[in-house]
Design a protein around this motif. Sequence first.
Motif, PDB file in Angstrom:
ATOM      1  N   SER A  24       0.825  -1.204   0.000  1.00  0.00           N
ATOM      2  CA  SER A  24       0.000   0.000   0.000  1.00  0.00           C
ATOM      3  C   SER A  24       0.862   1.258   0.000  1.00  0.00           C
ATOM      4  CB  SER A  24      -0.923  -0.006   1.222  1.00  0.00           C
ATOM      5  OG  SER A  24      -1.699   1.163   1.281  1.00  0.00           O
ATOM      6  N   SER A  25       1.923   1.252   0.796  1.00  0.00           N
ATOM      7  CA  SER A  25       2.833   2.397   0.818  1.00  0.00           C
ATOM      8  C   SER A  25       3.548   2.565  -0.522  1.00  0.00           C
ATOM      9  CB  SER A  25       3.851   2.218   1.940  1.00  0.00           C
ATOM     10  OG  SER A  25       4.768   3.293   1.979  1.00  0.00           O
ATOM     11  N   ILE A  41      -2.997   3.267 -14.683  1.00  0.00           N
ATOM     12  CA  ILE A  41      -2.084   2.334 -14.018  1.00  0.00           C
ATOM     13  C   ILE A  41      -2.108   2.559 -12.503  1.00  0.00           C
ATOM     14  CG2 ILE A  41       0.316   1.630 -13.771  1.00  0.00           C
ATOM     15  CD1 ILE A  41       0.725   2.407 -16.705  1.00  0.00           C
ATOM     16  N   ASP A  42      -2.023   3.819 -12.113  1.00  0.00           N
ATOM     17  CA  ASP A  42      -2.007   4.195 -10.699  1.00  0.00           C
ATOM     18  C   ASP A  42      -3.250   3.677  -9.987  1.00  0.00           C
ATOM     19  OD1 ASP A  42      -1.852   5.373  -8.244  1.00  0.00           O
ATOM     20  OD2 ASP A  42      -1.889   7.435  -8.956  1.00  0.00           O
ATOM     21  N   ASN A  43      -4.411   3.966 -10.556  1.00  0.00           N
ATOM     22  CA  ASN A  43      -5.651   3.581  -9.886  1.00  0.00           C
ATOM     23  C   ASN A  43      -5.848   2.068  -9.859  1.00  0.00           C
ATOM     24  OD1 ASN A  43      -8.973   3.481  -9.886  1.00  0.00           O
ATOM     25  ND2 ASN A  43      -8.133   5.243  -8.793  1.00  0.00           N
ATOM     26  N   SER A  44      -5.433   1.392 -10.911  1.00  0.00           N
ATOM     27  CA  SER A  44      -5.575  -0.063 -10.955  1.00  0.00           C
ATOM     28  C   SER A  44      -4.734  -0.733  -9.879  1.00  0.00           C
ATOM     29  CB  SER A  44      -5.171  -0.598 -12.336  1.00  0.00           C
ATOM     30  OG  SER A  44      -5.992  -0.071 -13.355  1.00  0.00           O
ATOM     31  N   VAL A  45      -3.482  -0.306  -9.774  1.00  0.00           N
ATOM     32  CA  VAL A  45      -2.591  -0.876  -8.764  1.00  0.00           C
ATOM     33  C   VAL A  45      -3.103  -0.560  -7.360  1.00  0.00           C
ATOM     34  CG1 VAL A  45      -0.264  -0.802  -7.809  1.00  0.00           C
ATOM     35  CG2 VAL A  45      -0.587  -0.833 -10.288  1.00  0.00           C
ATOM     36  N   SER A  46      -3.539   0.682  -7.144  1.00  0.00           N
ATOM     37  CA  SER A  46      -4.013   1.084  -5.818  1.00  0.00           C
ATOM     38  C   SER A  46      -5.232   0.282  -5.389  1.00  0.00           C
ATOM     39  CB  SER A  46      -4.346   2.579  -5.810  1.00  0.00           C
ATOM     40  OG  SER A  46      -3.183   3.355  -6.047  1.00  0.00           O
ATOM     41  N   GLN A  47      -6.173   0.063  -6.316  1.00  0.00           N
ATOM     42  CA  GLN A  47      -7.374  -0.695  -5.963  1.00  0.00           C
ATOM     43  C   GLN A  47      -7.061  -2.165  -5.732  1.00  0.00           C
ATOM     44  OE1 GLN A  47     -11.230  -0.013  -7.569  1.00  0.00           O
ATOM     45  NE2 GLN A  47     -10.641   1.847  -8.640  1.00  0.00           N
ATOM     46  N   MET A  48      -6.146  -2.736  -6.505  1.00  0.00           N
ATOM     47  CA  MET A  48      -5.783  -4.127  -6.299  1.00  0.00           C
ATOM     48  C   MET A  48      -5.132  -4.322  -4.927  1.00  0.00           C
ATOM     49  SD  MET A  48      -3.226  -6.603  -8.496  1.00  0.00           S
ATOM     50  CE  MET A  48      -1.771  -5.699  -7.948  1.00  0.00           C
ATOM     51  N   GLY A  59      -5.385  -2.316  -2.361  1.00  0.00           N
ATOM     52  CA  GLY A  59      -6.373  -2.025  -1.333  1.00  0.00           C
ATOM     53  C   GLY A  59      -7.266  -3.217  -1.037  1.00  0.00           C
ATOM     54  N   ARG A  60      -7.634  -3.954  -2.080  1.00  0.00           N
ATOM     55  CA  ARG A  60      -8.466  -5.139  -1.883  1.00  0.00           C
ATOM     56  C   ARG A  60      -7.683  -6.234  -1.151  1.00  0.00           C
ATOM     57  NH1 ARG A  60     -13.653  -5.172  -1.626  1.00  0.00           N
ATOM     58  NH2 ARG A  60     -13.772  -3.911  -3.527  1.00  0.00           N
ATOM     59  N   LEU A  61      -6.420  -6.422  -1.504  1.00  0.00           N
ATOM     60  CA  LEU A  61      -5.590  -7.419  -0.821  1.00  0.00           C
ATOM     61  C   LEU A  61      -5.394  -7.060   0.655  1.00  0.00           C
ATOM     62  CD1 LEU A  61      -2.804  -8.069  -3.494  1.00  0.00           C
ATOM     63  CD2 LEU A  61      -4.721  -9.557  -2.912  1.00  0.00           C
ATOM     64  N   GLU A  62      -5.397  -5.786   0.947  1.00  0.00           N
ATOM     65  CA  GLU A  62      -5.223  -5.325   2.311  1.00  0.00           C
ATOM     66  C   GLU A  62      -6.511  -5.450   3.119  1.00  0.00           C
ATOM     67  OE1 GLU A  62      -3.395  -1.300   4.467  1.00  0.00           O
ATOM     68  OE2 GLU A  62      -4.142  -1.231   2.417  1.00  0.00           O
ATOM     69  N   TRP A  63      -7.644  -5.326   2.453  1.00  0.00           N
ATOM     70  CA  TRP A  63      -8.944  -5.260   3.118  1.00  0.00           C
ATOM     71  C   TRP A  63      -9.538  -6.635   3.409  1.00  0.00           C
ATOM     72  CZ3 TRP A  63     -11.252  -1.676   5.751  1.00  0.00           C
ATOM     73  CH2 TRP A  63     -12.628  -1.682   5.948  1.00  0.00           C
ATOM     74  N   LEU A  64      -9.409  -7.575   2.460  1.00  0.00           N
ATOM     75  CA  LEU A  64     -10.067  -8.876   2.589  1.00  0.00           C
ATOM     76  C   LEU A  64      -9.629  -9.661   3.829  1.00  0.00           C
ATOM     77  CD1 LEU A  64     -10.317 -10.084  -1.118  1.00  0.00           C
ATOM     78  CD2 LEU A  64     -12.203  -9.537   0.428  1.00  0.00           C
ATOM     79  N   PRO A  65      -8.337  -9.751   4.138  1.00  0.00           N
ATOM     80  CA  PRO A  65      -7.977 -10.480   5.363  1.00  0.00           C
ATOM     81  C   PRO A  65      -8.522  -9.835   6.632  1.00  0.00           C
ATOM     82  CG  PRO A  65      -6.038  -9.454   4.377  1.00  0.00           C
ATOM     83  CD  PRO A  65      -7.131  -9.339   3.380  1.00  0.00           C
ATOM     84  N   LEU A  66      -8.700  -8.513   6.634  1.00  0.00           N
ATOM     85  CA  LEU A  66      -9.325  -7.864   7.787  1.00  0.00           C
ATOM     86  C   LEU A  66     -10.773  -8.302   7.940  1.00  0.00           C
ATOM     87  CD1 LEU A  66      -7.956  -4.192   7.610  1.00  0.00           C
ATOM     88  CD2 LEU A  66      -7.278  -6.009   9.189  1.00  0.00           C
ATOM     89  N   LEU A  67     -11.478  -8.469   6.805  1.00  0.00           N
ATOM     90  CA  LEU A  67     -12.866  -8.918   6.869  1.00  0.00           C
ATOM     91  C   LEU A  67     -12.953 -10.355   7.372  1.00  0.00           C
ATOM     92  CD1 LEU A  67     -14.305  -7.436   3.539  1.00  0.00           C
ATOM     93  CD2 LEU A  67     -14.395  -6.474   5.847  1.00  0.00           C
TER      94      LEU A  67
END
Length: 530
Positions: A339-340, A367-374, A376-384
């Motif tokens: 994410s950083s 490119i920026d938005n695609s990478v950021s959203q991907m 972000g999803r990898l970061e969010w799912l394990p929290l859920l």
Amino acid sequence: MDPQEEDAPLQEAAGGSDPHDDGGECGASFPGGWIRRLSRELHWSFVLAVVAVYGACQGVGDAVNGVATGYYWKDVQRVQPSAAQFYQGFVSAPWVVKPVWGLLTDVVPVAGYRRRPYFLLAGVIGASSMLTLSLHRKLGIVPAILALTAQSAGAAVADVTVDALVAQNSIAHQPLAADMQSLCGLSSSVGALLGFSISGVLVHSMGSQGALGLLSIPSALVFLAGVLLKERRVANFDYKQVHRKFYKAIQCMGATLKCAEVWRPCVYMYLSLNLSLDIQAGMFYWYTDPTVGPGFSEEFIGLVYSIGSIGSLLGVLLYQGALKDYPFRSVLFWGQVLSSLAGMLDLIMVTRLNTKMGIPDYVFAVIDNSVSQMVGRLEWLPLLVLCSKLCPPGIEGTFYALLMSIQNAGLLTSGWWGGLLLHMLNVTRAEFSNLWVAVLIRNMSRLLPLMLLFLVPQSDQHSTLLPAEMLQDGGESVKAGADILEFSIPVVDESGCHPLNVVVDDERIKVLDAGTESTDDVELIPLVNR
């Protein structure tokens, strides 16, 4: 439906099916295979509810809402980016009080149903508020905030209701917990892809208020999901005891939060989100500024986000196919690091290094938005998944809502800290010279949660995190079937998180401690009503 068919999922949860069996269909990692598996074991109306809430309301709805409200605050209300971010904090306030909605869904059935009426209520609130905002062209800031907050409340009620179903099924079908979260993430990503694809066109052709008015359609789909949801009716519910059930539910949540297995991940979730500053409003204003920024049009803004949603979808598939079996700490560690690093793409674009490298703004933005959203999803799912594993039986909806509200509180304060940062750096509607500093500070702040990873359990994402004593009565209730409704609530002493043994019989329990029987009756909350 035949009662034997109706009880089949309960029999399977009790041990009648192999949790790793895909029924001879597509592999578990292929979306068609595990979605059909969820439909078969949890009933298709559950999948429909998830798609309606996560796909239509949050996916399409949040995508259109995100673009339309950005232009609404910028062009209609004409406020500064820091103010827009501050107002958005008020709009998201209903998500912070999700435990209230969770308590209602768990302990207050309406017309005998615990989930269905709240889907219906959410649909009505969401549709009416957005129609009001769309039809009144000269709303002041305060009425606009109220209308957007009402829509947010409707979405929050729908979200907590479907989250209650997810948490409930995560306890009854623990091997399916990651699959359910993947379904939620997949629905959200596909919905966001569709929503962002049409958002720019809608804002350009109808204006931001007209586009917001169309958000009544996803709310109508949530209403439809409530109509079709398969749910067992609660008979002879005593509403005079609601206040006692509220008290016991709150007492149970407090007792559960005393467990180190619970409060430590909660602290991590809040602080990790709170420390990761959000400066999205400043980036949006810069994106659309034709003088200093790239001056993207409404259509292209929607296109950037829609293509970026493909990255989010890839993140879901990557998590489902390769990462869901890894320990929580490992996945969250790399999620924060990535994410950083992904945030540095914003820094490259804001400083215009991409143009010096010969990469046009419109290409680099995608490119920026695609990478950021991907990422972000990898970061969010394990929290859920982590949240679903921390819910005690009997108040799974309420406690899952509490955990999500902790995350939402972290996001809200993150937005306010980001707004304060933009204000301190004098980033305004027309001044962006210090935006790169804000981006750099934000990126560095995303590394701070790494110091808190010791609070996260070391176990893998399929393990049971709560003490066995908290879950044993819930498992017995699931086995009980349709004939006798059993109830379960953790009864916890003041010194720790291990509940006493509980024997359940006809809405009254006896508490057994070290073989000594107590005659005190304790009100309980129904575990499951299918």
